[in-house]
Design a protein around this motif. Structure first.
Motif, PDB file in Angstrom:
ATOM      1  N   LYS A 137       0.852  -1.186   0.000  1.00  0.00           N
ATOM      2  CA  LYS A 137       0.000   0.000   0.000  1.00  0.00           C
ATOM      3  C   LYS A 137       0.892   1.242   0.000  1.00  0.00           C
ATOM      4  O   LYS A 137       1.887   1.290   0.736  1.00  0.00           O
ATOM      5  CB  LYS A 137      -0.909   0.013   1.234  1.00  0.00           C
ATOM      6  N   ASP A 138       0.541   2.223  -0.817  1.00  0.00           N
ATOM      7  CA  ASP A 138       1.403   3.401  -0.895  1.00  0.00           C
ATOM      8  C   ASP A 138       1.144   4.352   0.268  1.00  0.00           C
ATOM      9  O   ASP A 138       0.163   4.230   1.005  1.00  0.00           O
ATOM     10  CB  ASP A 138       1.256   4.113  -2.241  1.00  0.00           C
ATOM     11  N   THR A 139       2.039   5.317   0.403  1.00  0.00           N
ATOM     12  CA  THR A 139       1.971   6.237   1.541  1.00  0.00           C
ATOM     13  C   THR A 139       0.670   7.024   1.558  1.00  0.00           C
ATOM     14  O   THR A 139       0.093   7.256   2.634  1.00  0.00           O
ATOM     15  CB  THR A 139       3.168   7.202   1.495  1.00  0.00           C
ATOM     16  N   ALA A 140       0.192   7.437   0.392  1.00  0.00           N
ATOM     17  CA  ALA A 140      -1.047   8.216   0.325  1.00  0.00           C
ATOM     18  C   ALA A 140      -2.227   7.391   0.823  1.00  0.00           C
ATOM     19  O   ALA A 140      -3.104   7.907   1.549  1.00  0.00           O
ATOM     20  CB  ALA A 140      -1.292   8.687  -1.114  1.00  0.00           C
ATOM     21  N   TRP A 141      -2.283   6.127   0.436  1.00  0.00           N
ATOM     22  CA  TRP A 141      -3.383   5.253   0.896  1.00  0.00           C
ATOM     23  C   TRP A 141      -3.337   5.102   2.406  1.00  0.00           C
ATOM     24  O   TRP A 141      -4.371   5.221   3.090  1.00  0.00           O
ATOM     25  CB  TRP A 141      -3.259   3.881   0.220  1.00  0.00           C
ATOM     26  N   ILE A 142      -2.164   4.857   2.946  1.00  0.00           N
ATOM     27  CA  ILE A 142      -2.028   4.664   4.392  1.00  0.00           C
ATOM     28  C   ILE A 142      -2.446   5.929   5.140  1.00  0.00           C
ATOM     29  O   ILE A 142      -3.217   5.876   6.110  1.00  0.00           O
ATOM     30  CB  ILE A 142      -0.577   4.273   4.741  1.00  0.00           C
ATOM     31  N   ARG A 143      -1.940   7.068   4.675  1.00  0.00           N
ATOM     32  CA  ARG A 143      -2.244   8.325   5.359  1.00  0.00           C
ATOM     33  C   ARG A 143      -3.738   8.626   5.319  1.00  0.00           C
ATOM     34  O   ARG A 143      -4.331   9.017   6.335  1.00  0.00           O
ATOM     35  CB  ARG A 143      -1.462   9.463   4.713  1.00  0.00           C
ATOM     36  N   SER A 144      -4.361   8.434   4.166  1.00  0.00           N
ATOM     37  CA  SER A 144      -5.781   8.766   4.052  1.00  0.00           C
ATOM     38  C   SER A 144      -6.633   7.854   4.919  1.00  0.00           C
ATOM     39  O   SER A 144      -7.636   8.292   5.500  1.00  0.00           O
ATOM     40  CB  SER A 144      -6.241   8.687   2.595  1.00  0.00           C
ATOM     41  N   ARG A 145      -6.256   6.575   5.037  1.00  0.00           N
ATOM     42  CA  ARG A 145      -7.031   5.658   5.880  1.00  0.00           C
ATOM     43  C   ARG A 145      -6.911   6.023   7.347  1.00  0.00           C
ATOM     44  O   ARG A 145      -7.878   5.932   8.104  1.00  0.00           O
ATOM     45  CB  ARG A 145      -6.562   4.207   5.660  1.00  0.00           C
ATOM     46  N   ILE A 146      -5.730   6.443   7.755  1.00  0.00           N
ATOM     47  CA  ILE A 146      -5.557   6.857   9.153  1.00  0.00           C
ATOM     48  C   ILE A 146      -6.337   8.131   9.438  1.00  0.00           C
ATOM     49  O   ILE A 146      -6.969   8.279  10.495  1.00  0.00           O
ATOM     50  CB  ILE A 146      -4.058   7.034   9.469  1.00  0.00           C
ATOM     51  N   LEU A 147      -6.339   9.075   8.469  1.00  0.00           N
ATOM     52  CA  LEU A 147      -7.059  10.334   8.658  1.00  0.00           C
ATOM     53  C   LEU A 147      -8.571  10.147   8.663  1.00  0.00           C
ATOM     54  O   LEU A 147      -9.300  11.032   9.116  1.00  0.00           O
ATOM     55  CB  LEU A 147      -6.654  11.336   7.574  1.00  0.00           C
ATOM     56  N   ASP A 148      -9.050   9.013   8.171  1.00  0.00           N
ATOM     57  CA  ASP A 148     -10.491   8.737   8.202  1.00  0.00           C
ATOM     58  C   ASP A 148     -11.004   8.506   9.612  1.00  0.00           C
ATOM     59  O   ASP A 148     -12.225   8.516   9.851  1.00  0.00           O
ATOM     60  CB  ASP A 148     -10.815   7.484   7.359  1.00  0.00           C
ATOM     61  N   VAL A 149     -10.097   8.299  10.557  1.00  0.00           N
ATOM     62  CA  VAL A 149     -10.470   7.944  11.926  1.00  0.00           C
ATOM     63  C   VAL A 149     -10.067   9.057  12.873  1.00  0.00           C
ATOM     64  O   VAL A 149      -8.955   9.579  12.796  1.00  0.00           O
ATOM     65  CB  VAL A 149      -9.787   6.630  12.350  1.00  0.00           C
ATOM     66  N   GLN A 150     -10.975   9.416  13.755  1.00  0.00           N
ATOM     67  CA  GLN A 150     -10.673  10.422  14.776  1.00  0.00           C
ATOM     68  C   GLN A 150      -9.570   9.889  15.677  1.00  0.00           C
ATOM     69  O   GLN A 150      -9.695   8.797  16.246  1.00  0.00           O
ATOM     70  CB  GLN A 150     -11.920  10.723  15.621  1.00  0.00           C
ATOM     71  N   PRO A 151      -8.444  10.597  15.799  1.00  0.00           N
ATOM     72  CA  PRO A 151      -7.351  10.058  16.617  1.00  0.00           C
ATOM     73  C   PRO A 151      -7.765   9.931  18.080  1.00  0.00           C
ATOM     74  O   PRO A 151      -8.527  10.757  18.604  1.00  0.00           O
ATOM     75  CB  PRO A 151      -6.238  11.101  16.446  1.00  0.00           C
ATOM     76  N   PRO A 152      -7.287   8.883  18.761  1.00  0.00           N
ATOM     77  CA  PRO A 152      -7.627   8.691  20.176  1.00  0.00           C
ATOM     78  C   PRO A 152      -6.879   9.665  21.063  1.00  0.00           C
ATOM     79  O   PRO A 152      -5.964  10.361  20.628  1.00  0.00           O
ATOM     80  CB  PRO A 152      -7.173   7.252  20.439  1.00  0.00           C
ATOM     81  N   GLY A 153      -7.277   9.715  22.311  1.00  0.00           N
ATOM     82  CA  GLY A 153      -6.563  10.531  23.278  1.00  0.00           C
ATOM     83  C   GLY A 153      -5.212   9.926  23.612  1.00  0.00           C
ATOM     84  O   GLY A 153      -4.856   8.841  23.136  1.00  0.00           O
ATOM     85  N   PRO A 154      -4.425  10.614  24.417  1.00  0.00           N
ATOM     86  CA  PRO A 154      -3.082  10.108  24.759  1.00  0.00           C
ATOM     87  C   PRO A 154      -3.162   8.777  25.500  1.00  0.00           C
ATOM     88  O   PRO A 154      -4.076   8.547  26.300  1.00  0.00           O
ATOM     89  CB  PRO A 154      -2.497  11.211  25.647  1.00  0.00           C
ATOM     90  N   GLU A 155      -2.213   7.911  25.208  1.00  0.00           N
ATOM     91  CA  GLU A 155      -2.133   6.612  25.873  1.00  0.00           C
ATOM     92  C   GLU A 155      -0.902   6.581  26.753  1.00  0.00           C
ATOM     93  O   GLU A 155       0.131   7.162  26.405  1.00  0.00           O
ATOM     94  CB  GLU A 155      -2.067   5.477  24.849  1.00  0.00           C
ATOM     95  N   HIS A 156      -1.011   5.897  27.863  1.00  0.00           N
ATOM     96  CA  HIS A 156       0.099   5.838  28.813  1.00  0.00           C
ATOM     97  C   HIS A 156       0.798   4.493  28.682  1.00  0.00           C
ATOM     98  O   HIS A 156       0.225   3.452  29.007  1.00  0.00           O
ATOM     99  CB  HIS A 156      -0.411   6.049  30.240  1.00  0.00           C
ATOM    100  N   GLN A 157       2.033   4.553  28.203  1.00  0.00           N
ATOM    101  CA  GLN A 157       2.823   3.346  28.077  1.00  0.00           C
ATOM    102  C   GLN A 157       3.178   2.820  29.465  1.00  0.00           C
ATOM    103  O   GLN A 157       3.580   3.595  30.337  1.00  0.00           O
ATOM    104  CB  GLN A 157       4.104   3.658  27.305  1.00  0.00           C
TER     105      GLN A 157
END
Length: 297
Positions: free
Chosen positions: A108-128
């Protein structure tokens, strides 16, 4: 889902009966794809949820979820993967990194990956987990050196080490529930490295390429001398790969990666006494094959 919660049953299911587990992962799924798919399937099994439960929580059809859980068909987009991640309460950050690496593996090319990630509201911060962070900081360098001995390039080595620590984060409860967390982590790292290492016909990892980068060749201007020593070293490294796994690990870390002897037990998750014994037996087996150069090193 917290352990005290009882998963909802699908209508019509008899009390106490769970739905069928997903069918096995397809053989066509690559190593990077499996790196996140296997922890997701393990979390689903541990959660007690059925596939019908996952349908109701994710909003996707049973057919699509079944294909995702098997690694069947086209590589899944991040949106449906994220819906499963959230339904199973899996840490999003490490899973998304593993999903991204597997998308690259699936061409999968970079544009496809980026657009699929941007389709989702990013989650809040996670604590490792603090202990996971400490293990990552302590083991990053020796893990990378070990991986590079088999994979040759630092880029490939760093990718596998990053993958290992992300999988470890996803399965941290399992790691901390094991008798020895550093040993558990080392065995995971070794499995990820050897899954990508070139193999000999008999199944052993192929270490011969490391002969071309060893320091003993640096001061040889004559091509014939250099090739002759490469041949000797290649056969020696091939013998190292034929040692029992724990002996091989100790030898690779100490003599190919120049890891401090006092640090090796902590890296492989074994006691100093056991590590010393492994080193002693391995060197005994290799002594008669040691290259006859000006120095033993």
């Amino acid at each position: 889902m917290k352990p005290s919660q009882t998963p909802d049953r699908s209508e019509g299911d008899p009390p106490g009966r769970r739905g069928r587990p997903p069918e096995p992962i397809c053989e066509t799924a690559g190593a990077a794809h499996r790196s996140w798919l296997e922890p997701v399937r393990s979390r689903l099994e541990a959660s007690g949820l059925t596939l019908d439960d996952l349908v109701s929580r994710s909003g996707y059809s049973k057919t699509r979820l079944s294909e995702l859980l098997r690694g069947k068909g086209y590589y899944p987009g991040w949106e449906i993967t994220y819906s499963v991640v959230r339904a199973l309460d899996i840490p999003v950050g490490p899973l998304r990194r593993l999903w991204t690496a597997a998308a690259v593996e699936a061409r999968k090319d970079t544009a496809w990956i980026r657009s699929r990630i941007l389709d989702v509201q990013p989650p809040g911060p996670e604590h490792q987990p603090v202990a996971h962070l400490g293990l990552t900081q302590a083991m990053w360098r020796p893990y990378t050196a070990y991986a590079q001995a088999f994979l040759q390039t630092e880029r490939r080595a760093r990718q596998v080490v990053a993958e290992t620590f992300d999988i470890l984060w996803l399965t941290w409860d399992e790691a901390t529930g094991s008798p020895d967390t550093p040993r558990h982590a080392w065995q995971l790292l070794r499995s990820r490295v050897l899954a990508r290492a070139p193999r000999r016909p008999d199944g052993r990892p192929d270490l011969r390429a490391a002969a071309f980068s060893t320091a003993v060749l640096a001061d040889l201007p004559d091509l014939a001398d250099r090739l002759a020593r490469v041949d000797v070293l290649a056969r020696f490294f091939d013998a190292i790969a034929g040692l029992p796994p724990d002996q091989m690990d100790v030898i690779v870390l100490r003599y190919l990666c120049a890891t401090d002897p006092d640090a090796v037990p902590g890296v492989v998750g074994l006691s100093p006494a056991v590590t010393h014994t492994l080193d002693h037996h391995a060197r005994g087996a290799l002594d008669r094959l040691r290259p006859d150069f000006d120095t033993q090193e």
